[in-house]
Design a protein around this motif. Structure first.
Motif, PDB file in Angstrom:
ATOM      1  N   ASP A  73       0.832  -1.208   0.000  1.00 20.88           N
ATOM      2  CA  ASP A  73       0.000   0.000   0.000  1.00 20.88           C
ATOM      3  C   ASP A  73       0.864   1.255   0.000  1.00 20.88           C
ATOM      4  O   ASP A  73       0.560   2.236  -0.687  1.00 20.88           O
ATOM      5  CB  ASP A  73      -0.920   0.007   1.221  1.00 20.88           C
ATOM      6  N   ALA A  74       1.945   1.229   0.778  1.00 24.95           N
ATOM      7  CA  ALA A  74       2.833   2.391   0.833  1.00 24.95           C
ATOM      8  C   ALA A  74       3.499   2.640  -0.515  1.00 24.95           C
ATOM      9  O   ALA A  74       3.636   3.792  -0.957  1.00 24.95           O
ATOM     10  CB  ALA A  74       3.892   2.189   1.917  1.00 24.95           C
ATOM     11  N   ASP A  76       2.252   1.869  -3.429  1.00 25.08           N
ATOM     12  CA  ASP A  76       1.228   2.406  -4.310  1.00 25.08           C
ATOM     13  C   ASP A  76       1.008   3.890  -4.057  1.00 25.08           C
ATOM     14  O   ASP A  76       0.836   4.686  -4.991  1.00 25.08           O
ATOM     15  CB  ASP A  76      -0.091   1.654  -4.109  1.00 25.08           C
ATOM     16  N   GLU A  77       1.012   4.288  -2.795  1.00 21.90           N
ATOM     17  CA  GLU A  77       0.813   5.689  -2.462  1.00 21.90           C
ATOM     18  C   GLU A  77       1.969   6.547  -2.956  1.00 21.90           C
ATOM     19  O   GLU A  77       1.762   7.663  -3.458  1.00 21.90           O
ATOM     20  CB  GLU A  77       0.615   5.846  -0.954  1.00 21.90           C
ATOM     21  N   ASP A  80       1.566   6.962  -6.696  1.00 20.58           N
ATOM     22  CA  ASP A  80       0.512   7.908  -7.035  1.00 20.58           C
ATOM     23  C   ASP A  80       0.940   9.348  -6.755  1.00 20.58           C
ATOM     24  O   ASP A  80       0.674  10.258  -7.547  1.00 20.58           O
ATOM     25  CB  ASP A  80      -0.754   7.589  -6.234  1.00 20.58           C
ATOM     26  N   GLU A  81       1.599   9.559  -5.624  1.00 21.37           N
ATOM     27  CA  GLU A  81       1.995  10.915  -5.255  1.00 21.37           C
ATOM     28  C   GLU A  81       3.003  11.480  -6.240  1.00 21.37           C
ATOM     29  O   GLU A  81       2.903  12.636  -6.673  1.00 21.37           O
ATOM     30  CB  GLU A  81       2.561  10.925  -3.834  1.00 21.37           C
ATOM     31  N   ASP A 139     -11.184   1.349  -5.524  1.00 16.04           N
ATOM     32  CA  ASP A 139     -10.838   2.702  -5.095  1.00 16.04           C
ATOM     33  C   ASP A 139     -12.010   3.436  -4.468  1.00 16.04           C
ATOM     34  O   ASP A 139     -11.835   4.227  -3.540  1.00 16.04           O
ATOM     35  CB  ASP A 139     -10.327   3.518  -6.290  1.00 16.04           C
ATOM     36  N   ARG A 279      -6.543   6.246   3.558  1.00 13.91           N
ATOM     37  CA  ARG A 279      -5.131   6.164   3.223  1.00 13.91           C
ATOM     38  C   ARG A 279      -4.519   7.546   3.390  1.00 13.91           C
ATOM     39  O   ARG A 279      -5.216   8.559   3.343  1.00 13.91           O
ATOM     40  CB  ARG A 279      -4.919   5.639   1.798  1.00 13.91           C
ATOM     41  N   SER A 280      -3.200   7.580   3.610  1.00 13.51           N
ATOM     42  CA  SER A 280      -2.540   8.848   3.893  1.00 13.51           C
ATOM     43  C   SER A 280      -2.517   9.774   2.692  1.00 13.51           C
ATOM     44  O   SER A 280      -2.494  10.993   2.841  1.00 13.51           O
ATOM     45  CB  SER A 280      -1.111   8.600   4.393  1.00 13.51           C
ATOM     46  N   TYR A 281      -2.529   9.210   1.469  1.00 20.97           N
ATOM     47  CA  TYR A 281      -2.530  10.036   0.268  1.00 20.97           C
ATOM     48  C   TYR A 281      -3.637   9.572  -0.662  1.00 20.97           C
ATOM     49  O   TYR A 281      -3.712   8.402  -1.027  1.00 20.97           O
ATOM     50  CB  TYR A 281      -1.177   9.951  -0.449  1.00 20.97           C
ATOM     51  N   VAL A 282      -4.508  10.500  -1.026  1.00 22.26           N
ATOM     52  CA  VAL A 282      -5.590  10.207  -1.970  1.00 22.26           C
ATOM     53  C   VAL A 282      -5.129  10.629  -3.358  1.00 22.26           C
ATOM     54  O   VAL A 282      -4.859  11.816  -3.588  1.00 22.26           O
ATOM     55  CB  VAL A 282      -6.881  10.953  -1.597  1.00 22.26           C
ATOM     56  N   PRO A 283      -5.004   9.708  -4.310  1.00 22.36           N
ATOM     57  CA  PRO A 283      -4.479  10.057  -5.635  1.00 22.36           C
ATOM     58  C   PRO A 283      -5.378  11.046  -6.365  1.00 22.36           C
ATOM     59  O   PRO A 283      -6.592  11.111  -6.127  1.00 22.36           O
ATOM     60  CB  PRO A 283      -4.412   8.709  -6.362  1.00 22.36           C
TER      61      PRO A 283
END
Length: 300
Positions: A73-74, A76-77, A80-81, A139, A279-283
């Motif tokens: 997951d990290a 992936d984030e 995306d970021e 998502d 999640r900490s970052y939303v794409p």
């Protein structure tokens, strides 16, 4: 170690078989089996117990999966970021909702979104089952009800209202019910879900006492789209959400029999919700899609 091996392992663990994971990613089951064996050889641990009848995680496999999922997951984030910094919103967005809501509300709003964001691809899963978002890699879910349970982020799109409707042809044939109690003498197209068959609740406003009435259940149907179709064809009277039949009411092909009442099959408080895993970052692709849904909801 290649992260692809970890993703294959996680997919097999979630779906419970090599074949299911193979179908999901479009390869042969033997290729998935080889990838898992390669991962096991690299770490020196047996991750699955294999028999002719079942495939299950070993104790070590469960622990490895528990620790590996946050890492995936990290990654992936981070992807995306970084992508969002250098490119316009893009990538695959997986969305799920019910069959009826997808066809009647969501799909008509997708052309404008696709025109604005052509680099975002959509994978739309229409199902009346509640989907495990994390387990299925979804998502965003669009759900209907009084609220949303679980460790999910939920944003209300709009309040929903149910209406008692029928076609002008049915009114000509059977007459117009003059009160909710008069529904008992009329044919009903009834949803098979609990609450819809036991009686519809009517009230004149919030806090007012509700009365219960409903037509004869001459036709019980398990799908809201089929109920709408039957209603349009003059088969009887139905209780349907406004997002299902808003266009029909505007066109005059369906008639709201009791516009002065709030009507419900269960609770009067109901809404459409956009739901996604925390999640900490939303794409960016998810953010712009949510913004589009919110703007669309304001047009109601």
């Amino acid at each position: 170690m290649e992260t692809e091996l970890l993703r294959t392992f996680a997919g097999v663990a979630r779906l419970g078989s090599f074949a299911a994971q193979a179908r999901k990613i479009g390869v042969d089951a033997s290729a998935v089996s080889r990838q898992v064996a390669q991962l096991e050889a690299a770490i020196g641990i047996t991750l699955f117990e294999r028999t002719t009848r079942r495939l299950s995680l070993t104790d070590a496999g469960r622990l490895y999966l528990e620790r590996a999922l946050p890492l995936l997951d990290a990654l992936d984030e981070v992807r995306d970021e970084v992508r969002d910094v250098v490119t316009a919103p893009s990538g695959l967005l997986k969305v799920t909702t019910s069959v009826a809501f997808g066809e009647r509300w969501l799909l008509p709003r997708l052309p404008a979104f696709r025109e604005t964001f052509p680099k975002i691809d959509l994978d739309l899963r229409l199902t009346d089952n509640v989907v495990d978002l994390a387990g299925e890699g979804i998502d965003l879910a669009l759900r209907l009800g009084p609220g949303v349970e679980g460790a999910l982020v939920a944003a209300k799109l709009f309040d929903t209202r149910y209406r008692v409707v029928t076609s002008p042809d049915y009114v000509k044939r059977a007459g117009l019910p003059t009160s909710p109690a008069a529904l008992a003498e009329h044919d009903g197209l009834v949803f098979s879900l609990p609450g819809f068959r036991e009686g519809w609740k009517f009230r004149t406003g919030p806090g007012h006492k509700a009365l219960v009435a409903s037509p004869k259940p001459t036709l019980v149907i398990s799908n809201a789209l089929a109920i709408r179709r039957g209603c349009l064809d003059g088969l009887g009277i139905a209780l349907l959400a406004d997002w299902t039949i808003g266009d029909d009411l505007a066109a005059g092909t369906l008639v709201d029999l009791f516009p002065e009442f709030d009507v419900s099959a269960s609770g009067f408080e109901s809404a459409a919700w956009a739901v996604y895993p925390s999640r900490s970052y939303v794409p960016a692709r998810l953010r712009v899609f949510l913004d589009h849904l919110r703007r669309s909801a304001k047009d109601l």
